[in-house]
Enzyme design. Structure first.
Site, PDB file in Angstrom:
ATOM      1  N   GLU A  59      52.806  68.714  30.505  1.00 37.36           N
ATOM      2  CA  GLU A  59      53.040  67.353  30.032  1.00 37.36           C
ATOM      3  C   GLU A  59      54.528  67.190  29.790  1.00 37.36           C
ATOM      4  O   GLU A  59      55.126  67.935  29.012  1.00 37.36           O
ATOM      5  CB  GLU A  59      52.273  67.054  28.745  1.00 37.36           C
ATOM      6  CG  GLU A  59      52.480  65.609  28.282  1.00 37.36           C
ATOM      7  CD  GLU A  59      51.815  65.281  26.957  1.00 37.36           C
ATOM      8  OE1 GLU A  59      51.779  64.084  26.604  1.00 37.36           O
ATOM      9  OE2 GLU A  59      51.345  66.208  26.270  1.00 37.36           O
ATOM     10  N   GLU A  65      59.263  68.975  25.794  1.00 38.68           N
ATOM     11  CA  GLU A  65      59.886  67.948  24.962  1.00 38.68           C
ATOM     12  C   GLU A  65      61.376  68.262  24.855  1.00 38.68           C
ATOM     13  O   GLU A  65      61.745  69.397  24.538  1.00 38.68           O
ATOM     14  CB  GLU A  65      59.243  67.916  23.576  1.00 38.68           C
ATOM     15  CG  GLU A  65      59.843  66.932  22.604  1.00 38.68           C
ATOM     16  CD  GLU A  65      59.876  65.521  23.141  1.00 38.68           C
ATOM     17  OE1 GLU A  65      60.992  64.938  23.194  1.00 38.68           O
ATOM     18  OE2 GLU A  65      58.807  64.986  23.521  1.00 38.68           O
ATOM     19  N   ASP A 115      59.670  56.911  27.927  1.00 41.16           N
ATOM     20  CA  ASP A 115      60.710  55.926  27.632  1.00 41.16           C
ATOM     21  C   ASP A 115      60.851  55.001  28.845  1.00 41.16           C
ATOM     22  O   ASP A 115      61.082  55.465  29.958  1.00 41.16           O
ATOM     23  CB  ASP A 115      62.037  56.650  27.371  1.00 41.16           C
ATOM     24  CG  ASP A 115      63.112  55.734  26.814  1.00 41.16           C
ATOM     25  OD1 ASP A 115      63.105  54.527  27.140  1.00 41.16           O
ATOM     26  OD2 ASP A 115      63.972  56.219  26.059  1.00 41.16           O
ATOM     27  N   ASP A 153      51.914  51.794  27.975  1.00 34.61           N
ATOM     28  CA  ASP A 153      51.527  50.465  27.509  1.00 34.61           C
ATOM     29  C   ASP A 153      52.563  49.433  27.948  1.00 34.61           C
ATOM     30  O   ASP A 153      52.445  48.253  27.627  1.00 34.61           O
ATOM     31  CB  ASP A 153      51.418  50.449  25.979  1.00 34.61           C
ATOM     32  CG  ASP A 153      52.787  50.559  25.326  1.00 34.61           C
ATOM     33  OD1 ASP A 153      53.582  51.424  25.765  1.00 34.61           O
ATOM     34  OD2 ASP A 153      53.065  49.796  24.376  1.00 34.61           O
ATOM     35  N   THR A 175      46.737  59.970  23.329  1.00 37.42           N
ATOM     36  CA  THR A 175      47.917  60.434  22.605  1.00 37.42           C
ATOM     37  C   THR A 175      48.005  59.664  21.292  1.00 37.42           C
ATOM     38  O   THR A 175      47.270  58.704  21.057  1.00 37.42           O
ATOM     39  CB  THR A 175      49.201  60.186  23.411  1.00 37.42           C
ATOM     40  OG1 THR A 175      49.495  58.777  23.404  1.00 37.42           O
ATOM     41  CG2 THR A 175      49.053  60.657  24.856  1.00 37.42           C
ATOM     42  N   GLU A 230      48.962  56.139  22.171  1.00 38.15           N
ATOM     43  CA  GLU A 230      47.855  55.410  22.794  1.00 38.15           C
ATOM     44  C   GLU A 230      46.881  54.881  21.755  1.00 38.15           C
ATOM     45  O   GLU A 230      46.424  53.732  21.837  1.00 38.15           O
ATOM     46  CB  GLU A 230      47.132  56.326  23.777  1.00 38.15           C
ATOM     47  CG  GLU A 230      46.016  55.659  24.556  1.00 38.15           C
ATOM     48  CD  GLU A 230      45.452  56.568  25.624  1.00 38.15           C
ATOM     49  OE1 GLU A 230      44.488  56.147  26.283  1.00 38.15           O
ATOM     50  OE2 GLU A 230      45.963  57.697  25.796  1.00 38.15           O
TER      51      GLU A 230
END
Length: 212
Positions: A43, A68, A117, A153, A191, A194
């Site tokens: 991920e 990350e 982002d 989103d 997530t 989410e």
């Protein structure tokens, strides 16, 4: 949004047994890192890690790597990880643009991109994780059958991705403008973002892309 720096986060990450240090040294040897030959899924931009840790719990037959770039964000994920009994997940604090230096061709089975982002300004388009530049990076590490799964989103970013991914030579196998009301939503793992966005009634967009 400006990220709040947590003092000492870099030192804590450097000393964590759950974080792969100097990951470029593991290129081609990730089976040794996990101690098995199970497929690897990653991920990119894992945030606090809820999504990938739940996947690791649900699928012990798959190895997971959460990526990350911000230490203060990754630290939150490490705090969650400490309370879980999992042996199929590690983390890295790296920039995704360097993934080709970390994984060998065919070492990764799937790439997850969740609520990345959007980089809304046109001059920053190359920084978007579904840009042609980043799709080329994923191409260097995925198996021939490997896929990229993307959720957001942000409608603008999603529409951009529907165009940029085919331009990069990939095929969008399926997509939806309302994940939670579509067949693609079956078995969906959410997530933190989410859950927050969908609870407000915002639609979640998703696509799955492969080379053919």
């Amino acid at each position: 949004m400006r990220l709040r720096h947590i003092p000492g986060s870099e030192e804590e990450i450097a000393g964590s047994p759950y974080v792969v240090q100097n990951p470029s040294e593991k290129k081609g040897d990730w089976k040794e890192v996990f101690g098995n030959e199970n497929p690897i899924e990653i991920e990119v931009g894992m945030g606090k890690g809820r999504f990938i840790m739940e996947l690791a719990f649900l699928h012990p037959e798959i190895n997971y790597v959460g990526i990350e770039r911000y230490p203060s964000v990754l630290l939150r994920g490490l705090q969650k990880r400490a309370g879980l009994e999992l042996d199929n997940i590690y983390f890295m604090c790296v920039d995704a643009i360097n993934l080709g230096d970390i994984f060998e061709k065919g070492e990764v089975q799937k790439v997850y991109l969740n609520f990345s982002d959007p980089w809304p300004k046109d001059r920053h388009a190359k920084r978007r994780l579904t840009s042609e530049e980043f799709m080329a990076v994923y191409d260097t590490i995925l198996t021939p059958e490997g896929v990229v799964e993307f959720k957001t989103d942000n409608k603008g970013l999603f529409e951009y991705s529907l165009e940029s991914i085919p331009r990069a030579g990939w095929k969008i196998r399926e997509h939806t403008f309302d994940l939670h009301r579509s067949e693609m939503g079956e078995g969906n793992v959410m997530t933190e973002y989410e859950e927050k966005f969908s609870s407000k009634g915002n639609p979640i967009y998703k696509l799955v892309a492969g080379r053919a």
